[in-house]
Design a protein around this motif. Sequence first.
Motif, PDB file in Angstrom:
ATOM      1  N   TRP A  87       6.315  40.877  32.739  1.00  0.00           N
ATOM      2  CA  TRP A  87       6.463  39.721  33.076  1.00  0.00           C
ATOM      3  C   TRP A  87       6.151  39.564  34.078  1.00  0.00           C
ATOM      4  CZ3 TRP A  87       7.754  39.279  38.530  1.00  0.00           C
ATOM      5  CH2 TRP A  87       8.574  40.095  38.634  1.00  0.00           C
ATOM      6  N   ILE A  90       5.264  33.330  39.923  1.00  0.00           N
ATOM      7  CA  ILE A  90       4.838  32.674  40.952  1.00  0.00           C
ATOM      8  C   ILE A  90       5.912  32.131  41.550  1.00  0.00           C
ATOM      9  CG2 ILE A  90       3.657  30.703  39.602  1.00  0.00           C
ATOM     10  CD1 ILE A  90       1.660  30.682  41.737  1.00  0.00           C
ATOM     11  N   ILE A 103      10.587  29.381  41.688  1.00  0.00           N
ATOM     12  CA  ILE A 103      10.479  30.312  40.891  1.00  0.00           C
ATOM     13  C   ILE A 103      10.274  30.488  39.538  1.00  0.00           C
ATOM     14  CG2 ILE A 103      10.275  33.066  40.932  1.00  0.00           C
ATOM     15  CD1 ILE A 103      11.361  33.773  42.994  1.00  0.00           C
ATOM     16  N   LEU A 105       9.577  32.279  36.060  1.00  0.00           N
ATOM     17  CA  LEU A 105       8.663  33.576  35.800  1.00  0.00           C
ATOM     18  C   LEU A 105       8.687  33.170  33.823  1.00  0.00           C
ATOM     19  CD1 LEU A 105      11.670  33.922  36.723  1.00  0.00           C
ATOM     20  CD2 LEU A 105      10.250  36.415  36.858  1.00  0.00           C
ATOM     21  N   PHE A 124      15.203  39.443  48.618  1.00  0.00           N
ATOM     22  CA  PHE A 124      14.643  39.926  47.398  1.00  0.00           C
ATOM     23  C   PHE A 124      15.642  39.453  46.070  1.00  0.00           C
ATOM     24  CE2 PHE A 124      15.276  42.870  51.134  1.00  0.00           C
ATOM     25  CZ  PHE A 124      13.804  42.063  51.554  1.00  0.00           C
ATOM     26  N   HIS A 126      16.327  36.632  43.050  1.00  0.00           N
ATOM     27  CA  HIS A 126      16.244  34.449  42.140  1.00  0.00           C
ATOM     28  C   HIS A 126      17.434  35.341  41.003  1.00  0.00           C
ATOM     29  CE1 HIS A 126      14.349  36.933  39.298  1.00  0.00           C
ATOM     30  NE2 HIS A 126      14.147  37.973  39.686  1.00  0.00           N
ATOM     31  N   ILE A 177       4.182  32.901  46.288  1.00  0.00           N
ATOM     32  CA  ILE A 177       4.177  33.965  45.836  1.00  0.00           C
ATOM     33  C   ILE A 177       3.923  33.937  44.454  1.00  0.00           C
ATOM     34  CG2 ILE A 177       5.968  34.735  48.101  1.00  0.00           C
ATOM     35  CD1 ILE A 177       8.559  34.995  46.526  1.00  0.00           C
ATOM     36  N   PHE A 187      13.282  39.714  33.574  1.00  0.00           N
ATOM     37  CA  PHE A 187      13.283  39.515  34.813  1.00  0.00           C
ATOM     38  C   PHE A 187      14.036  40.082  35.458  1.00  0.00           C
ATOM     39  CE2 PHE A 187      12.349  34.437  32.501  1.00  0.00           C
ATOM     40  CZ  PHE A 187      10.931  35.279  32.139  1.00  0.00           C
ATOM     41  N   GLU A 189      13.825  42.631  36.121  1.00  0.00           N
ATOM     42  CA  GLU A 189      13.702  44.149  36.991  1.00  0.00           C
ATOM     43  C   GLU A 189      12.960  44.127  38.106  1.00  0.00           C
ATOM     44  OE1 GLU A 189      13.641  48.213  36.978  1.00  0.00           O
ATOM     45  OE2 GLU A 189      13.955  47.216  34.387  1.00  0.00           O
ATOM     46  N   ARG A 190      12.613  44.270  39.033  1.00  0.00           N
ATOM     47  CA  ARG A 190      11.610  44.456  40.154  1.00  0.00           C
ATOM     48  C   ARG A 190      10.466  44.474  40.510  1.00  0.00           C
ATOM     49  NH1 ARG A 190      12.322  48.146  45.573  1.00  0.00           N
ATOM     50  NH2 ARG A 190       9.990  47.348  46.852  1.00  0.00           N
ATOM     51  N   HIS A 191       9.772  43.960  40.883  1.00  0.00           N
ATOM     52  CA  HIS A 191       8.069  44.097  40.871  1.00  0.00           C
ATOM     53  C   HIS A 191       7.737  45.331  41.009  1.00  0.00           C
ATOM     54  CE1 HIS A 191       9.387  43.093  44.463  1.00  0.00           C
ATOM     55  NE2 HIS A 191       9.179  42.251  44.026  1.00  0.00           N
ATOM     56  N   ARG A 194       3.588  42.837  44.279  1.00  0.00           N
ATOM     57  CA  ARG A 194       3.757  41.329  45.046  1.00  0.00           C
ATOM     58  C   ARG A 194       2.870  40.807  45.684  1.00  0.00           C
ATOM     59  NH1 ARG A 194       4.176  42.297  49.423  1.00  0.00           N
ATOM     60  NH2 ARG A 194       6.326  43.382  50.213  1.00  0.00           N
TER      61      ARG A 194
HETATM   62  C1  HEM Z   1      15.105  41.325  40.146  1.00  0.00           C
HETATM   63  C2  HEM Z   1      13.579  40.736  40.096  1.00  0.00           C
HETATM   64  C3  HEM Z   1      13.577  41.000  41.892  1.00  0.00           C
HETATM   65  C4  HEM Z   1      13.873  42.298  42.671  1.00  0.00           C
HETATM   66  C5  HEM Z   1      14.632  43.160  42.496  1.00  0.00           C
HETATM   67  C6  HEM Z   1      13.269  41.942  44.071  1.00  0.00           C
HETATM   68  C7  HEM Z   1      13.519  43.234  45.085  1.00  0.00           C
HETATM   69  C8  HEM Z   1      12.337  42.867  46.179  1.00  0.00           C
HETATM   70  C9  HEM Z   1      12.263  43.792  46.810  1.00  0.00           C
HETATM   71  C10 HEM Z   1      13.574  44.775  47.162  1.00  0.00           C
HETATM   72  C11 HEM Z   1      11.365  43.662  47.485  1.00  0.00           C
HETATM   73  C12 HEM Z   1      10.801  43.847  49.131  1.00  0.00           C
HETATM   74  C13 HEM Z   1      10.710  45.331  49.020  1.00  0.00           C
HETATM   75  C14 HEM Z   1       9.511  45.318  48.217  1.00  0.00           C
HETATM   76  O1  HEM Z   1       8.262  44.721  49.074  1.00  0.00           O
HETATM   77  O2  HEM Z   1       8.765  45.420  47.444  1.00  0.00           O
HETATM   78  C15 HEM Z   1      10.846  42.175  47.661  1.00  0.00           C
HETATM   79  C16 HEM Z   1       9.831  41.599  47.782  1.00  0.00           C
HETATM   80  C17 HEM Z   1       8.808  40.341  47.856  1.00  0.00           C
HETATM   81  N1  HEM Z   1       9.633  39.542  46.013  1.00  0.00           N
HETATM   82 FE1  HEM Z   1      10.742  40.398  45.120  1.00  0.00          FE
HETATM   83  N2  HEM Z   1      11.939  41.181  43.922  1.00  0.00           N
HETATM   84  C18 HEM Z   1      11.935  40.406  42.114  1.00  0.00           C
HETATM   85  C19 HEM Z   1      11.702  39.344  41.916  1.00  0.00           C
HETATM   86  C20 HEM Z   1      10.455  38.595  42.445  1.00  0.00           C
HETATM   87  C21 HEM Z   1       9.341  37.583  42.033  1.00  0.00           C
HETATM   88  C22 HEM Z   1       9.799  37.138  40.746  1.00  0.00           C
HETATM   89  C23 HEM Z   1       8.424  37.395  43.035  1.00  0.00           C
HETATM   90  C24 HEM Z   1       7.777  36.711  43.395  1.00  0.00           C
HETATM   91  C25 HEM Z   1       7.328  35.322  42.355  1.00  0.00           C
HETATM   92  C26 HEM Z   1       8.885  37.959  44.641  1.00  0.00           C
HETATM   93  C27 HEM Z   1       8.141  38.383  45.271  1.00  0.00           C
HETATM   94  C28 HEM Z   1       8.246  39.184  46.472  1.00  0.00           C
HETATM   95  C29 HEM Z   1       7.396  38.729  47.433  1.00  0.00           C
HETATM   96  C30 HEM Z   1       5.816  37.985  48.028  1.00  0.00           C
HETATM   97  C31 HEM Z   1       7.648  39.922  48.900  1.00  0.00           C
HETATM   98  C32 HEM Z   1       7.104  40.191  49.995  1.00  0.00           C
HETATM   99  C33 HEM Z   1       7.959  39.249  50.878  1.00  0.00           C
HETATM  100  C34 HEM Z   1       7.543  40.003  51.948  1.00  0.00           C
HETATM  101  O3  HEM Z   1       7.167  40.360  53.013  1.00  0.00           O
HETATM  102  O4  HEM Z   1       7.148  38.679  52.782  1.00  0.00           O
HETATM  103  N3  HEM Z   1       9.885  38.901  43.250  1.00  0.00           N
HETATM  104  N4  HEM Z   1      11.488  42.031  46.292  1.00  0.00           N
END
Ligand code: HEM
Length: 204
Positions: A87, A90, A103, A105, A124, A126, A177, A187, A189-191, A194
Amino acid sequence: MDKTLLLLLGLLAAVGAAVFVFLPTHPSTPVTTGTPIVRTSAALPSVDGVIKSGEYSGQTVIGDVEVNWATEKDALRVGLKSPGAGWVAIGFDPATMMDKANIILGAVVNGAVVARDDVGTGLFSHAPDTSSGGQDNLLAAAGRESNGETVFEFAIPLNSGDPADRPLAIGQTVKVIVAYQATSDDFGERHTRRASGEITLTAP
Ligand code: HEM
Ligand SMILES: [Ca+2]
Ligand SMILES: [Ca+2]
């Protein structure tokens, strides 16, 4: 009980135990959760899964995802290109991290696009807008996956009127983002990667 029967039973038990031990601990990745939307709009013929040169007025790279965008009268068209087969997404105008972002996807699953209108539900997390009483406002979506790259094009209203979405306006510079998954279309699953950036919504 004769010996042969005992031997057979023993063998069966051994095979059963082996299968149990070697079963993966996680169930196999389910196909994208939520309501899949596959749509194209006759009014937006350019939403076809191919980013052509000159098709978008804005272009930037955020993380390693190419982000293309253009406004229409009341809509925003976006073309994303990721270096992954899973996936790509934005999020517009987050409050903190992922929270409150609108968001969108998309994933290409067996040649067909699956797209969803979500909202950041926490730092963290959506979820689909529809799970909190909102609407899926995607006007069109299309995608193509080839050579391990995914193109996802979609259109959304600038202001959907849905309280789950943050309104956008022509002239606005908006924080975005962007994230993608290298292998999974799920969807949930974590990125893999990012990043965040900014885009300016210039007039059509
Ligand atoms: C189920 C799906 C998702 C999970 C479980 C998840 C989980 C997380 C986690 C644990 C973090 C903090 C650790 C890291 O920086 O990797 C994070 C940060 C972030 N994620 Fe996700 N995420 C998901 C989907 C998304 C999607 C769809 C987007 C963007 C469209 C996104 C954008 C971001 C951004 C930009 C950060 C950094 C935020 C910051 O440091 O200001 N994530 N996410
Ligand atoms: Ca949304
Ligand atoms: Ca919505």
